[in-house]
Write a protein that holds these residues in place. Structure first.
Motif, mmCIF file in Angstrom:
data_model
loop_
_atom_site.group_PDB
_atom_site.id
_atom_site.type_symbol
_atom_site.label_atom_id
_atom_site.label_comp_id
_atom_site.label_asym_id
_atom_site.label_seq_id
_atom_site.Cartn_x
_atom_site.Cartn_y
_atom_site.Cartn_z
ATOM 1 N N ASN A 176 0.855 -1.185 0.000
ATOM 2 C CA ASN A 176 0.000 0.000 0.000
ATOM 3 C C ASN A 176 0.895 1.241 0.000
ATOM 4 O O ASN A 176 1.615 1.502 0.956
ATOM 5 N N LEU A 177 0.835 2.013 -1.073
ATOM 6 C CA LEU A 177 1.754 3.143 -1.227
ATOM 7 C C LEU A 177 1.567 4.219 -0.161
ATOM 8 O O LEU A 177 2.529 4.880 0.222
ATOM 9 N N THR A 178 0.357 4.404 0.327
ATOM 10 C CA THR A 178 0.160 5.406 1.377
ATOM 11 C C THR A 178 0.866 4.986 2.664
ATOM 12 O O THR A 178 1.425 5.822 3.369
ATOM 13 N N GLN A 179 0.862 3.709 2.962
ATOM 14 C CA GLN A 179 1.570 3.234 4.152
ATOM 15 C C GLN A 179 3.073 3.241 3.953
ATOM 16 O O GLN A 179 3.828 3.481 4.883
ATOM 17 N N SER A 201 3.343 14.359 -0.605
ATOM 18 C CA SER A 201 4.400 14.573 -1.590
ATOM 19 C C SER A 201 5.236 13.313 -1.781
ATOM 20 O O SER A 201 5.611 12.965 -2.901
ATOM 21 N N VAL A 202 5.521 12.643 -0.687
ATOM 22 C CA VAL A 202 6.275 11.388 -0.770
ATOM 23 C C VAL A 202 5.458 10.352 -1.535
ATOM 24 O O VAL A 202 5.983 9.624 -2.383
ATOM 25 N N TYR A 203 4.160 10.305 -1.264
ATOM 26 C CA TYR A 203 3.266 9.381 -1.964
ATOM 27 C C TYR A 203 3.304 9.636 -3.475
ATOM 28 O O TYR A 203 3.437 8.705 -4.273
ATOM 29 N N ARG A 204 3.226 10.897 -3.881
ATOM 30 C CA ARG A 204 3.278 11.230 -5.310
ATOM 31 C C ARG A 204 4.640 10.867 -5.906
ATOM 32 O O ARG A 204 4.731 10.419 -7.049
ATOM 33 N N ARG A 205 5.691 11.041 -5.122
ATOM 34 C CA ARG A 205 7.027 10.672 -5.593
ATOM 35 C C ARG A 205 7.105 9.173 -5.840
ATOM 36 O O ARG A 205 7.680 8.721 -6.838
ATOM 37 N N ILE A 206 6.536 8.387 -4.948
ATOM 38 C CA ILE A 206 6.507 6.929 -5.123
ATOM 39 C C ILE A 206 5.714 6.575 -6.374
ATOM 40 O O ILE A 206 6.139 5.726 -7.168
ATOM 41 N N GLN A 207 4.579 7.219 -6.565
ATOM 42 C CA GLN A 207 3.769 6.964 -7.760
ATOM 43 C C GLN A 207 4.551 7.274 -9.034
ATOM 44 O O GLN A 207 4.533 6.493 -9.987
ATOM 45 N N ARG A 208 5.233 8.415 -9.056
ATOM 46 C CA ARG A 208 6.016 8.783 -10.235
ATOM 47 C C ARG A 208 7.131 7.782 -10.489
ATOM 48 O O ARG A 208 7.407 7.417 -11.626
#
Length: 80
Positions: free
Chosen positions: A39-42, A55-62
């Protein structure tokens, strides 16, 4: 911290990535060990960063949106 430096050195040997990419991969791996989930949010929560969690979540998504596994990285995965 010594183990992180050793891991970075090892990954640099196998991956033709810039320092930021390797550092980011190491943080993702550390987060996975902590949360034991995909789970990317976790995963974004335990990152050692001054940025907001969103911001970290969006970085992981990118990072994963551009992620392509080549033969060198497959060899690394087998070695680990």
């Amino acid at each position: 911290m010594r183990q992180i430096s050793e891991l970075e050195t090892t990954l640099n040997h196998f991956l033709d990535w810039n320092k930021a990419g390797v550092s980011f991969l190491i943080q993702v791996l550390q987060a996975l060990f902590i949360v034991r989930t995909v789970n990317l949010t976790q995963i974004a929560q335990p990152f050692s960063s001054s940025a907001k969690e969103e911001s970290v979540y969006r970085r992981i998504q990118r990072f994963f949106s551009d992620f392509v596994l080549c033969s060198t990285e497959k060899k690394l995965a087998k070695a680990l």
